[in-house]
Scaffold this active site. Sequence first.
Site, mmCIF file in Angstrom:
data_model
loop_
_atom_site.group_PDB
_atom_site.id
_atom_site.type_symbol
_atom_site.label_atom_id
_atom_site.label_comp_id
_atom_site.label_asym_id
_atom_site.label_seq_id
_atom_site.Cartn_x
_atom_site.Cartn_y
_atom_site.Cartn_z
ATOM 1 C CG ASP A 57 -17.746 -9.330 91.591
ATOM 2 O OD1 ASP A 57 -17.897 -9.898 92.696
ATOM 3 O OD2 ASP A 57 -18.173 -8.180 91.358
ATOM 4 C CG ASP A 114 -18.414 1.190 90.648
ATOM 5 O OD1 ASP A 114 -19.472 1.414 91.264
ATOM 6 O OD2 ASP A 114 -18.251 0.196 89.917
ATOM 7 C CD GLU A 147 -20.066 -3.947 95.775
ATOM 8 O OE1 GLU A 147 -20.909 -3.033 95.662
ATOM 9 O OE2 GLU A 147 -19.340 -4.326 94.832
ATOM 10 N NE ARG A 156 -16.123 -0.356 92.991
ATOM 11 C CZ ARG A 156 -15.238 -0.860 92.128
ATOM 12 N NH1 ARG A 156 -13.971 -0.533 92.210
ATOM 13 N NH2 ARG A 156 -15.611 -1.701 91.185
ATOM 14 C CE LYS A 190 -18.991 -7.444 94.739
ATOM 15 N NZ LYS A 190 -19.219 -6.769 93.478
HETATM 16 O O1 LIG Z 1 -22.805 -2.725 84.567
HETATM 17 C C1 LIG Z 1 -21.774 -2.715 85.249
HETATM 18 O O2 LIG Z 1 -20.750 -3.339 84.919
HETATM 19 C C2 LIG Z 1 -21.761 -1.921 86.493
HETATM 20 C C3 LIG Z 1 -22.684 -0.923 86.669
HETATM 21 C C4 LIG Z 1 -22.689 -0.048 87.866
HETATM 22 O O3 LIG Z 1 -23.797 -0.396 88.654
HETATM 23 P P1 LIG Z 1 -25.218 0.411 88.646
HETATM 24 O O4 LIG Z 1 -25.738 0.409 87.267
HETATM 25 O O5 LIG Z 1 -26.029 -0.413 89.585
HETATM 26 O O6 LIG Z 1 -24.922 1.795 89.142
HETATM 27 C C5 LIG Z 1 -21.411 -0.188 88.694
HETATM 28 O O7 LIG Z 1 -21.586 0.379 89.958
HETATM 29 C C6 LIG Z 1 -20.992 -1.643 88.844
HETATM 30 O O8 LIG Z 1 -19.836 -1.777 89.618
HETATM 31 C C7 LIG Z 1 -20.720 -2.252 87.495
HETATM 32 C C1 LIG Z 2 -21.216 -1.952 92.628
HETATM 33 C C2 LIG Z 2 -20.247 -2.809 92.397
HETATM 34 O O1 LIG Z 2 -20.416 -4.099 92.067
HETATM 35 P P1 LIG Z 2 -21.597 -4.936 91.411
HETATM 36 O O2 LIG Z 2 -21.112 -5.326 90.066
HETATM 37 O O3 LIG Z 2 -21.768 -6.122 92.316
HETATM 38 O O4 LIG Z 2 -22.829 -4.085 91.333
HETATM 39 C C3 LIG Z 2 -18.822 -2.395 92.499
HETATM 40 O O5 LIG Z 2 -17.945 -3.161 92.056
HETATM 41 O O6 LIG Z 2 -18.539 -1.295 92.995
#
Ligand SMILES: O=C(O)C1=C[C@@H](OP(=O)(O)O)[C@@H](O)[C@H](O)C1
Ligand SMILES: C=C(OP(=O)(O)O)C(=O)O
Length: 436
Positions: free
Chosen positions: A49, A320, A348, A395, A420
């Site tokens: 990522d 998460d 994901e 995850r 990831k």
């Molecule tokens: O802003 C971020 O860093 C994240 C926000 C969350 O997503 P959502 O806002 O879509 O729930 C989380 O699930 C993701 O892994 C990271």
């Molecule tokens: C939702 C996730 O990732 P993303 O940043 O791609 O949304 C995750 O890491 O659980």
Amino acid sequence: MEFIELGPCIKAEGTVALPGSKSISNRVLLLSALASGATRLKGLLDADDTQVMRAALKTLGIKIDETDGDCVVQGCAGRLPNQQADLFMGNAGTAIRPLTAALAILGGDYRLHGVPRMHERPIGDLVDGLRMVGAQVAYEQQEGYPPLKISQGQIRTNELIKVRGDVSSQFLTALLMSLPLVAKNEICIEVIGELISKPYIAITLKLMKRFGVDVRNDNWQKFYIPANGGQPYSSPGTLYVEGDASSASYFLAAGAISQGPVRVTGVGRNSIQGDVAFAEALNQMGANVMAGDDWIEVRGVDTPSGKLQGIELNCLAIPDAAMTLAVAALFAEGSTKLTGIASWKVKETDRIAAMANELRKVGAMVDSGDDYIQITPPKHWQSPVQGIDTYDDHRMAMCFSLAALGPLRIRINDPACVAKTFPEYFKEFSQIAKSI
Ligand SMILES: O=C(O)C1=C[C@@H](OP(=O)(O)O)[C@@H](O)[C@H](O)C1
Ligand SMILES: C=C(OP(=O)(O)O)C(=O)O
């Protein structure tokens, strides 16, 4: 198909130094790139990522030096060297969404795309918000989803900007980080619908502040970006990235399921990440949790039966780490019901369906709906011969490693998907989880 076999483990014990936070890493990479001056990033996550974010920034002409273990980013002061680029964003929501907003606001000729699943993950609410200020963003295939084509727009910031907050908080994060680049006047962003994943917005605001932009948060409904001369961000010099609190959850859960102690270092009670609240949820289940400034430790459970207790919990703030609770629930007395997890469906994989399928494979009884999952632990554990499927979801793979703390050996399919966010996950897990 590749797979890994784990357990059955008799105990989990030891200390894990966490990899850097994905959420912090991708935000500070982008903010450093947009700022004036050079930023030295320490402890940045090195995983798929953050690699797609680094590669995209380099393609955009940002100089990133990684020769001495740190990452030194030369900021472009809001003027990207390359106004044309084709950018592959993998399946990183924290990369594609903020970068789409920054590029659409700055303007140029860009294309952003990802893996097939990325093209099924919504981005329409962000694009709607960007179009409201005059940005030019077009869908290449399906309306509302990447791939996207960005061209030069005529940005206006004197109207109220609205964005939906109930599908992903990353859309609001993306607007918050990019709109200061054109804030000649104060800009107000209004959230429509219930804002989910609020602690991630808190991370965004705290990091923006480190780079000199102080957004006013009016009750999570309106956000005011202050007027600036068009050069909002300045480098804080050196910035330390915390360990990843979501990655911590697997080890902390292992410490609760077994006797522990299991300690993670890199996050602690002063963390800016919302997923440290996972430790509180474990504590609510009966786990013995301690924390210091830079560590969290779990030593088994503190209940009369010596077992974790099932709980009911709204997980809107910890989407998460909530997955880890679903698997920890296998080891609890009574059922666990997790609510507020509708966003799982657009991550994901469809995580509600995936989690329900795989929990059933080990013998749990599972009930699920649009925004909840309820898990009743197995009466008789099973170990599926074909293994636990992971749906290209890091995850899922990390969560189900915990099943190895049950009575049976467990096979996890396609374990490499952990790359990831945590390429070394299984190495770390096998160092703390000891087999018979
Ligand atoms: O802003 C971020 O860093 C994240 C926000 C969350 O997503 P959502 O806002 O879509 O729930 C989380 O699930 C993701 O892994 C990271
Ligand atoms: C939702 C996730 O990732 P993303 O940043 O791609 O949304 C995750 O890491 O659980």
